[in-house]
Design an enzyme around this catalytic site. Sequence first.
Site, PDB file in Angstrom:
ATOM      1  N   VAL A 186     -37.831 -14.600 -16.009  1.00  0.00           N
ATOM      2  CA  VAL A 186     -36.607 -14.782 -15.238  1.00  0.00           C
ATOM      3  C   VAL A 186     -36.264 -16.272 -15.205  1.00  0.00           C
ATOM      4  O   VAL A 186     -37.142 -17.115 -15.023  1.00  0.00           O
ATOM      5  CB  VAL A 186     -36.778 -14.241 -13.794  1.00  0.00           C
ATOM      6  CG1 VAL A 186     -35.549 -14.520 -12.952  1.00  0.00           C
ATOM      7  CG2 VAL A 186     -37.089 -12.747 -13.826  1.00  0.00           C
ATOM      8  N   THR A 223     -37.507 -20.169 -18.232  1.00  0.00           N
ATOM      9  CA  THR A 223     -37.930 -19.012 -17.446  1.00  0.00           C
ATOM     10  C   THR A 223     -39.301 -19.219 -16.808  1.00  0.00           C
ATOM     11  O   THR A 223     -40.063 -20.109 -17.180  1.00  0.00           O
ATOM     12  CB  THR A 223     -37.992 -17.752 -18.337  1.00  0.00           C
ATOM     13  OG1 THR A 223     -38.987 -17.942 -19.343  1.00  0.00           O
ATOM     14  CG2 THR A 223     -36.654 -17.475 -18.988  1.00  0.00           C
ATOM     15  N   ASP A 224     -39.598 -18.344 -15.855  1.00  0.00           N
ATOM     16  CA  ASP A 224     -40.909 -18.340 -15.223  1.00  0.00           C
ATOM     17  C   ASP A 224     -41.801 -17.314 -15.930  1.00  0.00           C
ATOM     18  O   ASP A 224     -41.417 -16.767 -16.971  1.00  0.00           O
ATOM     19  CB  ASP A 224     -40.788 -18.057 -13.723  1.00  0.00           C
ATOM     20  CG  ASP A 224     -40.144 -16.704 -13.417  1.00  0.00           C
ATOM     21  OD1 ASP A 224     -40.110 -15.818 -14.297  1.00  0.00           O
ATOM     22  OD2 ASP A 224     -39.673 -16.534 -12.275  1.00  0.00           O
ATOM     23  N   GLN A 225     -42.949 -17.022 -15.365  1.00  0.00           N
ATOM     24  CA  GLN A 225     -43.894 -16.096 -16.009  1.00  0.00           C
ATOM     25  C   GLN A 225     -43.369 -14.672 -16.125  1.00  0.00           C
ATOM     26  O   GLN A 225     -43.853 -13.894 -16.934  1.00  0.00           O
ATOM     27  CB  GLN A 225     -45.226 -16.083 -15.246  1.00  0.00           C
ATOM     28  CG  GLN A 225     -46.019 -17.358 -15.448  1.00  0.00           C
ATOM     29  CD  GLN A 225     -47.341 -17.306 -14.714  1.00  0.00           C
ATOM     30  OE1 GLN A 225     -47.471 -16.684 -13.660  1.00  0.00           O
ATOM     31  NE2 GLN A 225     -48.344 -17.962 -15.279  1.00  0.00           N
ATOM     32  N   MET A 226     -42.356 -14.340 -15.340  1.00  0.00           N
ATOM     33  CA  MET A 226     -41.781 -12.997 -15.408  1.00  0.00           C
ATOM     34  C   MET A 226     -40.607 -12.932 -16.382  1.00  0.00           C
ATOM     35  O   MET A 226     -39.970 -11.897 -16.516  1.00  0.00           O
ATOM     36  CB  MET A 226     -41.313 -12.549 -14.017  1.00  0.00           C
ATOM     37  CG  MET A 226     -42.441 -12.430 -13.013  1.00  0.00           C
ATOM     38  SD  MET A 226     -41.887 -11.828 -11.386  1.00  0.00           S
ATOM     39  CE  MET A 226     -40.726 -13.085 -10.905  1.00  0.00           C
TER      40      MET A 226
END
Length: 142
Positions: A18, A13-16
């Site tokens: 997602v 995932t990314d920082q959000m």
Amino acid sequence: MTAYKRKVHYYETDQMGVVHHANYIRWLEEARVDYLERVGFGYEKAVAACIDFAVLSVSCEYKSMVRFGDTVNIHMDIAELGVLRMTLTYRISDAETGALRALGESRHCYYHSGKKRPVSLKKEMPELYEIFESAVESAGAP
């Protein structure tokens, strides 16, 4: 056939939180390898016979976000089967809600690593070709 089930890992995932888009392509590959194992013809059998499923193209259409901790089902079907190549389609959905997350497609040719060229799977590995043929016929049955 039963879907390949996959729980999302944090590193995907990314920082959000997602899932990064590149990971979907990896999941399609995981589903292909899982499919071969489930039909009793693990990828290692093909490799031992010097046959590979070279990727000619791959695409993914993202429909809704997948997040850390989600579990997805990846349904794979053989959309087109030929003696030299095949096209696979994928449907990624949320395992809990069934919500559509992504649609994918990959095109492959059968490649002989010793001969360094595409080959007829029907001639090189008739047992596996028959498994694929049977899957296509089953999917087309009413």
